[in-house]
Design a protein around this motif. Structure first.
Motif, PDB file in Angstrom:
ATOM      1  N   UNK A  16       7.144  -7.198   1.280  1.00 35.98           N
ATOM      2  CA  UNK A  16       6.501  -7.762  -0.018  1.00 35.98           C
ATOM      3  C   UNK A  16       7.503  -8.272  -0.995  1.00 35.98           C
ATOM      4  N   UNK A  17       8.641  -7.749  -1.121  1.00 34.62           N
ATOM      5  CA  UNK A  17       9.884  -8.546  -1.960  1.00 34.62           C
ATOM      6  C   UNK A  17      10.033  -9.544  -1.401  1.00 34.62           C
ATOM      7  N   UNK A  18      10.036  -9.893  -0.015  1.00 34.07           N
ATOM      8  CA  UNK A  18      10.363 -11.155   0.723  1.00 34.07           C
ATOM      9  C   UNK A  18       9.400 -12.060   0.268  1.00 34.07           C
ATOM     10  N   UNK A  75       0.964  -0.988   0.149  1.00 28.88           N
ATOM     11  CA  UNK A  75      -0.119  -0.101   0.203  1.00 28.88           C
ATOM     12  C   UNK A  75       0.800   1.189  -0.102  1.00 28.88           C
ATOM     13  N   UNK A  76       1.816   1.111   0.701  1.00 25.48           N
ATOM     14  CA  UNK A  76       2.828   2.436   0.794  1.00 25.48           C
ATOM     15  C   UNK A  76       4.311   1.730   0.527  1.00 25.48           C
ATOM     16  N   UNK A  77       5.128   2.584   0.336  1.00 24.08           N
ATOM     17  CA  UNK A  77       6.632   2.243   0.289  1.00 24.08           C
ATOM     18  C   UNK A  77       7.078   1.545   1.636  1.00 24.08           C
ATOM     19  N   UNK A  78       6.486   1.766   2.430  1.00 27.57           N
ATOM     20  CA  UNK A  78       6.925   0.938   3.724  1.00 27.57           C
ATOM     21  C   UNK A  78       7.019  -0.323   3.695  1.00 27.57           C
ATOM     22  N   UNK A  79       6.138  -1.063   2.951  1.00 26.23           N
ATOM     23  CA  UNK A  79       5.910  -2.305   2.781  1.00 26.23           C
ATOM     24  C   UNK A  79       6.800  -3.053   1.688  1.00 26.23           C
ATOM     25  N   UNK A 117       9.394 -21.089  -5.240  1.00 25.16           N
ATOM     26  CA  UNK A 117       8.489 -22.367  -5.341  1.00 25.16           C
ATOM     27  C   UNK A 117       7.796 -22.168  -6.602  1.00 25.16           C
ATOM     28  N   UNK A 118       8.465 -21.502  -7.524  1.00 28.57           N
ATOM     29  CA  UNK A 118       8.052 -21.488  -9.149  1.00 28.57           C
ATOM     30  C   UNK A 118       6.681 -20.828  -9.304  1.00 28.57           C
ATOM     31  N   UNK A 119       6.062 -20.113  -8.277  1.00 32.61           N
ATOM     32  CA  UNK A 119       5.037 -19.409  -8.520  1.00 32.61           C
ATOM     33  C   UNK A 119       5.200 -18.216  -9.341  1.00 32.61           C
ATOM     34  N   UNK A 120       4.321 -17.897 -10.308  1.00 34.77           N
ATOM     35  CA  UNK A 120       4.492 -16.695 -11.150  1.00 34.77           C
ATOM     36  C   UNK A 120       3.782 -15.320 -10.287  1.00 34.77           C
ATOM     37  N   UNK A 121       4.676 -14.806  -9.634  1.00 35.22           N
ATOM     38  CA  UNK A 121       4.348 -13.753  -8.810  1.00 35.22           C
ATOM     39  C   UNK A 121       5.276 -12.686  -9.050  1.00 35.22           C
ATOM     40  N   UNK A 122       4.643 -11.310  -8.916  1.00 40.95           N
ATOM     41  CA  UNK A 122       5.230 -10.037  -9.060  1.00 40.95           C
ATOM     42  C   UNK A 122       5.211  -9.077  -8.052  1.00 40.95           C
ATOM     43  N   UNK A 123       5.940  -8.004  -7.995  1.00 41.80           N
ATOM     44  CA  UNK A 123       5.432  -7.072  -7.118  1.00 41.80           C
ATOM     45  C   UNK A 123       4.964  -5.900  -7.880  1.00 41.80           C
ATOM     46  N   UNK A 124       4.124  -5.197  -7.543  1.00 43.69           N
ATOM     47  CA  UNK A 124       3.527  -3.951  -8.265  1.00 43.69           C
ATOM     48  C   UNK A 124       3.324  -2.880  -7.501  1.00 43.69           C
ATOM     49  N   UNK A 125       4.144  -1.556  -7.433  1.00 43.92           N
ATOM     50  CA  UNK A 125       3.972  -0.629  -6.656  1.00 43.92           C
ATOM     51  C   UNK A 125       4.221   0.550  -7.763  1.00 43.92           C
ATOM     52  N   UNK A 130      -2.529  -7.942  -0.812  1.00 47.68           N
ATOM     53  CA  UNK A 130      -2.643  -6.402  -0.579  1.00 47.68           C
ATOM     54  C   UNK A 130      -1.945  -6.449   0.812  1.00 47.68           C
ATOM     55  N   UNK A 131      -0.931  -5.425   0.753  1.00 48.59           N
ATOM     56  CA  UNK A 131      -0.078  -5.497   2.047  1.00 48.59           C
ATOM     57  C   UNK A 131       0.005  -3.886   2.461  1.00 48.59           C
ATOM     58  N   UNK A 132      -0.564  -3.891   3.672  1.00 51.29           N
ATOM     59  CA  UNK A 132      -0.483  -2.339   4.348  1.00 51.29           C
ATOM     60  C   UNK A 132       0.287  -2.667   5.612  1.00 51.29           C
ATOM     61  N   UNK A 133       0.429  -1.680   6.492  1.00 52.80           N
ATOM     62  CA  UNK A 133       1.151  -1.590   7.806  1.00 52.80           C
ATOM     63  C   UNK A 133       0.462  -2.654   8.695  1.00 52.80           C
TER      64      UNK A 133
END
Length: 682
Positions: free
Chosen positions: A600-602, A592-596, A610-618, A640-643
């Motif tokens: 999220x990258x982790x 949700x904000x840069x703080x996370x 684990x070969x899941x097609x995952x990506x981060x979007x900010x 979706x990840x917030x504080x």
RNA sequence: GCCGGGAUAGCUCAACGGUAGAGCACCUGAUUUGUAAUCAGGCGGUUGUCGGUUCAAAUCCGAUUCCCGGCUCCA
């Protein structure tokens, strides 16, 4: 495609079908009011409407539809009775000749298609008309009571169709329409059309970045699989490889091309040449030098001096790469010698040389792009001695084939010129056949369950006596025997099938699996064929128990069809909303904000581990905007990840199309994602 | 392959004989956001291609390629 109606269906024609067929008569009446000279041919009801084929000088275009529909409206308003009239053959012939049949009045020209239709009715069969107002048509019915019962209709398109569906016959104008009991049903149909357009694999394929067609640089019908589409393909291949491995298949890999001899031997060239890309012609290395040497030798016997003199010049001809080069290179050679010499050369050498090169004719080495994998697999069978001990031999390959489909037949991913087949050839003895064939059928059913394909028909295509030696290999007894073998397996397995004569492959009977996409398209998705002919042509044998050589039967099977058609089908089947295991984008993590971001990258790293097609979007957008975009991209699971989530080592889960599912422990969510993928959960 | 229709920016469409335009996407900047559209600026088209008519063509005509709806054929 319109299916042949069974006797049962014809007898109890539904109300909907009667409305459609009746509307075809209304359409015909309207056309005749506008163009009395129209020659009507056939006007049946079809899947979700009707059409009427007719010959008319005026080219009907969609611009004419309002005019025609207005006439049709008048006719339904008049509420005319559909009156059944039984007539004698003589009467029918007379009415056709006076132009009265399939018309509103008698006409100067006979009704030629109706005349032919009357003549084609078997002697002794009742001939009936249906009459509504002035319109009199040869027709077996049944109809609704009155034209007013056709409550709502619409003309949909105009096309051309070969008379009696034969390519050799002239083309007629075919006008398509739909008809319903009432306006509400028509509106529903229109809404469904919109929905169908939305689910069209060509539209979704572009929107979701699954594939691209680049006619200019790559060629029509040659799809480029984009990363998202490739993700789906690779999941399908993994499924196939795992399933086949467990079923005792072995994988092989073969080239995309083969020499002409391959397809002469297989019989494909005589039966299938039109569907293959034209060959590449190559000249064998060293062949040219051999020819030059031969020419030199022929000189040596006759004009030794001349031969000696011109030998260096002749060597220049080695530059030729193809027969077309000879004249140019020859001119170059001649350019380098004096006028007298040229005379000499012309007399003594040139003619003889050209004669040697052209008249003696050299057959170039021809290579064909493979249109099927079977011949290659047959050669793999032939590559090693085979024993009954290691039969059945099941060779599997996701082979890429090329077929030169006629330009008008290309259709998105469903009909292409480069296709990746879920192919396998099972070589077995006649005793093993039933079990193998059954196992193949069971594999089909297993796949259908995974994909939730519930509506399908196995279409059993058999040969025809007339086609023997033309469309089919000329071995009548083997046809009958093999077909009986297949029929028995089908009957015993209790699978829903229908038998269609004269549709077999040239080398044996086949079973096509017809499936229906949600938007009503019917496809042959997969195929399963018996080949009793080609292994013999290649001289394939295995050593049997009794120490004699026997020719194996071959089962061709492709339960997942081709990637192209199967993915095309799946796109429409799922409306682009693929289950997690197939979704090109499985997980999109949205801080949700840069703080996370770090947290999220982790998560992304763990999933990708684990070969899941995952990506981060900010991005700079508001969360709402980013969710909208993720939904539009049909990303399957959004985390979706917030504080608050981060503080609790949790993530908020949102599944595409299902909305917010709330915050859950991170480990639990990841474990569930992995399980859903592993189980190929729907 | 055959019959008919179409082709304007990556996408959806406008301009219909007189200087090609909008929204979305994309890029830049501001905004740091809790579940389907933040704001501002910018980039982007020889109107599928070739030829013709015209003072002037995205627009009219012809050819061609590709796409679409059917037919035929097929996984």
């Amino acid at each position: 495609m319109a299916e042949r109606k069974t006797l049962d269906e014809r007898q109890q024609m539904s109300e909907a079908m009667r409305i459609r067929h009746s509307c075809a008569h209304v359409l015909a009446t309207a056309i005749l009011k506008l163009w009395p000279e129209a020659q009507l041919a056939y006007g049946p009801a079809v899947e979700d409407g009707y059409y009427y084929d007719l010959d008319l000088k005026h080219r009907i275009t969609p611009d004419d539809f309002p005019k025609i529909e207005a006439e049709m409206k008048k006719i339904t308003k008049e509420n005319l009775v559909f009156e059944k009239v039984t007539v004698t053959r003589e009467q029918a012939l007379r009415d056709a000749e006076t132009g009265r049949l399939g018309a509103l009045t008698e006409r100067p020209e006979p009704s030629r298609f109706k005349l032919e239709n009357v003549r084609s009715i078997p002697e002794g069969e009742a001939i009936t008309y249906f009459k509504s107002g002035d319109f009199l048509d040869l027709c077996a019915g049944p109809h609704v009571m009155r034209t007013g019962n056709v409550g709502a209709f619409k003309l949909t398109s105009v096309a051309s169709a070969y008379y009696k569906g034969d390519e050799k016959n002239p083309q007629l104008q075919r006008i398509y329409g739909v008809a319903f009991k009432n306006r509400t049903q028509l509106d529903e149909w229109l809404k469904m059309q919109e929905e169908a357009k939305r689910r069209d694999h060509r539209k979704l394929g572009a929107e979701m970045g699954l594939y691209a067609l680049d006619a200019e640089y790559v060629g029509p019908g040659l799809p480029l699989w984009l990363p998202n589409g490739t993700a789906i393909i690779e999941e399908l291949e993994t499924l196939a490889k795992q399933t086949e491995f467990q079923a005792g298949y072995v994988r092989v890999k073969t080239p995309h091309i083969a020499r002409e001899k391959m397809y002469v031997t297989s019989g494909h060239l005589p039966y299938y040449a039109e569907s293959m890309f034209p060959p590449m012609e190559l000249r064998a290395e060293g062949e040219l030098q051999a020819r030059i040497n031969k020419v030199k030798a022929s000189f040596a016997g006759k004009d030794e001096a001349v031969a000696k003199h011109f030998a260096p010049f002749l060597d220049l001809l080695k530059e030729c790469k193809s027969p077309e080069d000879f004249p140019t290179v020859l001119d170059k050679v001649i350019g380098g010698i004096s006028a007298e010499e040229r005379q000499l050369f012309d007399n003594a050498a040139r003619t003889r040389f050209i004669g040697e090169m052209f008249l003696a004719g050299s057959e170039p080495d021809r290579y064909y792009l493979k249109a099927m994998n079977c011949p290659h697999h047959h050669r793999i069978f032939a590559a090693e001695p085979r024993s009954y001990r290691n039969m059945p031999l099941r060779l599997a390959e996701y082979g890429c084939c090329y077929r030169y489909e006629q330009s008008g037949e290309l259709f998105g991913l469903m009909r292409v010129r480069a296709l990746n087949m879920n192919d396998s050839h099972i070589y077995c003895s006649p005793e093993q056949f039933a079990q193998e064939f059954n196992a193949v059928n069971e594999m089909y059913l297993k796949y259908f369950k995974i994909f939730g394909i519930e509506k399908y028909v196995m279409r059993f295509s058999t040969h025809s006596k007339e086609g023997l030696g033309k469309k089919y290999v000329d071995q009548a007894d083997l046809w009958v025997k093999t077909e009986e073998m297949v029929r028995r397996v089908l009957k015993e397995s209790g699978i829903n099938y229908e038998e269609v004569p004269n549709e077999a492959a040239f080398y044996g009977p086949k079973i096509d699996v017809q499936v229906y996409s949600v938007i009503g398209r019917e496809f042959t998705l997969a195929t399963n064929q018996v080949d009793f002919a080609v292994p013999g042509r290649f001289g394939l044998v295995y050593r049997d128990k009794d120490n004699s050589d026997k020719t194996p039967l071959c089962i061709h099977r492709a339960p997942l069809g081709t990637h192209e058609r199967f993915v095309g089908f799946l796109i429409e089947h799922y409306a682009g909303n693929f289950p997690l295991w197939l979704a090109p984008e499985q997980v999109r993590v949205l801080p949700i904000t840069q703080e996370q971001i770090a947290y999220c990258e982790e998560i992304v790293k763990e999933l990708r581990g684990q070969y899941v097609r995952a990506s981060l979007e900010f991005s700079n957008d508001k969360l709402q905007g980013r969710i909208k975009r993720a939904e539009e991209a049909k990303a399957h699971t959004m985390l979706i990840v917030g504080g608050r989530d981060q503080a609790a080592n949790a993530v908020s889960v949102r599944v595409h199309g299902k909305g917010d599912l709330g915050s859950k422990p991170r480990a639990e969510v990841i474990a569930d994602i992995l399980a859903a993928i592993r189980e190929r959960r729907a």
